[in-house]
Design an enzyme around this catalytic site. Structure first.
Site, PDB file in Angstrom:
ATOM      1  N   CYS A  19     -53.848  33.365-126.394  1.00  0.00           N
ATOM      2  CA  CYS A  19     -54.397  34.121-125.268  1.00  0.00           C
ATOM      3  C   CYS A  19     -55.876  33.832-125.075  1.00  0.00           C
ATOM      4  CB  CYS A  19     -54.177  35.614-125.467  1.00  0.00           C
ATOM      5  SG  CYS A  19     -54.902  36.237-126.987  1.00  0.00           S
ATOM      6  N   GLY A  45     -53.171  31.191-121.762  1.00  0.00           N
ATOM      7  CA  GLY A  45     -52.037  32.108-121.769  1.00  0.00           C
ATOM      8  C   GLY A  45     -51.440  32.229-120.390  1.00  0.00           C
ATOM      9  N   ASN A 120     -57.524  38.098-129.006  1.00  0.00           N
ATOM     10  CA  ASN A 120     -57.128  36.703-129.152  1.00  0.00           C
ATOM     11  C   ASN A 120     -57.042  36.410-130.643  1.00  0.00           C
ATOM     12  OD1 ASN A 120     -58.827  33.519-128.855  1.00  0.00           O
ATOM     13  ND2 ASN A 120     -56.656  33.921-128.942  1.00  0.00           N
ATOM     14  N   GLY A 121     -55.860  36.038-131.101  1.00  0.00           N
ATOM     15  CA  GLY A 121     -55.701  35.733-132.511  1.00  0.00           C
ATOM     16  C   GLY A 121     -54.381  36.240-133.036  1.00  0.00           C
ATOM     17  N   TYR A 260     -57.538  20.258-128.519  1.00  0.00           N
ATOM     18  CA  TYR A 260     -56.582  20.540-127.458  1.00  0.00           C
ATOM     19  C   TYR A 260     -56.784  21.848-126.700  1.00  0.00           C
ATOM     20  CZ  TYR A 260     -51.995  21.571-125.332  1.00  0.00           C
ATOM     21  OH  TYR A 260     -50.991  21.908-124.475  1.00  0.00           O
TER      22      TYR A 260
END
Length: 488
Positions: A19, A45, A120-121, A260
């Site tokens: 996300c 996301g 996020n994580g 990436y």
């Protein structure tokens, strides 16, 4: 999207970031800025999106499945999101089912007031924490690991909200970049290792927090600095304060952000993502040269590395695969033959360029190998004389438990096969990956063997920088079940 390769999303053949988060404190119509920021983070996301705002009295939330566009470009959605403070989230799940109840920001009414959180994580001990919380009376409303933080805050015996929040964070393991809203203000924080990214910017008098610098650019905000690993930044009114409640530890930010995840026009760790990816391509050309006619990127994520490879090798760079930017996911087709044709809706070989040529394909990674197999076959069908594949990361041999959607280890091609066997599987004339030391060299850092790793590279090395409580429990259960089967 700028960094994704949607060759066939259904294959699950790309590592996908869970996300992206974006927050604004101190701007009129803060939610509209958040919507713009989330557009820039859409690549992180694509499953769902949400925004929560605070107008000084009430919290307002809208969450929806799908992209930001189509959900947050409507006045009937944006007008109710009133207030000078807002945070948002784009989601691709790695924990929790695909359902609206898991879409963030998550919101709860605590004794101290409203509490909204974007994460996020991945919390690697969430399963154990959840089990203990439920035993103590907590009632969960989602299957998201993020909700454990809300319950830990609510159950904390400390007096102030800040102390309750810190108490909660000290109980969680894994990776997190968080944006939290309360009636008193906004908090942005990163886990002590800084595994997941988070930056701070400023536009006018407003403070902005975002997963990547490109989101600051989109809203016209100036980059101020990265949130430090283990740091909590609190914005209350016009005041900003910084807290470091954790014991100092050497940071280990995710190295795959450079390979990436991040958009190439972002800056991470003071380095241009685009420049680093070109350097990885150049290093790959040094380590794994091949006599060929063309260097061809796998769009779009392989493009910067392909440019670096071409410049270093002197072999011409060409767009041998043309991508359509107007096609979403292919429909599920009734036969394999028709389903295979659906791939060409998104990517098609530039036959006039490729026919009779020896080509070098550059991609960022190989996960299951299904995408690479299709691309190599596409080149052969277009008449390529030779097809060589070069990968701008080391072999992905291990699963990620820090907020990246990764297949289980047994489904990773590099887990069960060596490079020669992988090459035979994808039917290329040759296959090579950049070395782990070459990757660090492209980042401008010493070889990994010479230093304590400066990044989390567990997906390549298996060197996980935190405890993996839930995973260890699952592994123990699996091993017990296997032993029981053998006994029977």
């Amino acid at each position: 999207m700028f960094t994704t390769n949607p060759f066939d999303v259904a294959d699950g053949d790309k590592l996908r970031e869970e996300c992206g988060v974006f927050g604004v404190a101190g701007a009129a119509d803060a939610a509209r800025l958040v919507a713009l920021g989330l557009h820039a983070l859409q690549h992180r996301g694509q499953e769902a999106a949400g925004i929560t705002s605070f107008d000084g009295v009430d919290f307002h939330t809208h969450r929806a499945m799908g992209h930001v566009a189509g959900n947050f470009d409507r006045e009937d959605v944006m007008v109710p999101l009133r207030g000078h403070v807002a945070c948002g989230h784009v989601r691709y799940s790695t924990t929790g089912e695909t359902a609206l109840r898991n879409v963030q920001p998550l919101y709860a009414d605590l004794a101290s007031g409203g509490f909204a959180i974007s994460h996020n994580g991945n919390i690697s001990n969430a399963m154990r924490l959840r089990r203990d919380l439920v035993r103590n009376g907590s009632i969960f409303q989602s299957t998201s690991d993020t909700e454990t933080i809300i319950h830990l805050v609510a159950m904390s015996k400390y007096r102030t909200f800040l102390d309750k929040f810190i108490d909660a964070l000290k109980q969680v393991e894994g990776a997190y970049s968080l944006i939290v809203m309360t009636p008193e203000g906004m908090i942005a924080c990163r886990d002590p290792l800084g595994i997941r990214p988070l930056v701070m910017g400023k536009v006018g008098e407003a403070i902005i927090f975002a997963s990547e610098t490109v989101a600051l650019d989109v809203v016209g905000a100036a980059f101020v600095r990265e949130i430090e690993p283990g740091e909590l930044v609190i914005v209350k009114g016009g005041e900003i304060s910084s807290h470091h409640p954790f014991a100092p530890i050497s940071p280990r930010p995710c190295i795959f952000e450079h390979v990436y995840f991040s958009r190439p026009d972002s800056i991470a760790g003071g380095r241009s993502i685009y420049t680093v990816r070109k350097a990885i391509g150049a290093q790959l050309a040094i380590e794994s040269p091949v006599d060929a006619d063309l260097v061809i990127p796998v769009p779009d994520s392989g493009t910067p590395a392909a440019i670096g490879y071409a410049q270093q090798s002197g072999i011409p760079f060409e767009l041998g695969i043309i991508r359509s930017h107007y096609v979403g996911r292919t429909f599920i087709q009734p036969t394999n033959e028709v389903r295979h044709l659906g791939v060409k809706l998104k990517h098609n070989a530039n036959r006039a360029l490729i026919e009779g040529k020896r080509v070098i394909l550059i991609d960022d990674s190989i996960v299951r190998g299904t995408t690479s197999l299709k691309i190599v076959q596409m080149m052969r069908d277009a008449g390529a004389a030779e097809v060589h594949m070069r990968i701008a990361s080391p072999p992905t041999r291990h699963s990620c438990y820090y907020g990246v959607d990764t297949p289980e280890r047994a489904k990773l091609l590099a887990h069960s096969k060596n490079v020669a066997e992988m090459n035979a599987y994808i039917h290329a004339d040759s296959l090579a990956f950049v070395s782990i030391d070459g990757l660090y060299k492209a980042l401008g850092e010493p070889c990994r063997a010479d230093i304590r790793p400066s990044h989390c590279d567990a997906c390549f090395t298996g060197d996980y920088p935190t405890s993996l409580t839930d995973q260890d429990e699952v592994a123990s259960v699996d091993q017990f079940a296997l032993l029981a089967e053998r006994v029977v």
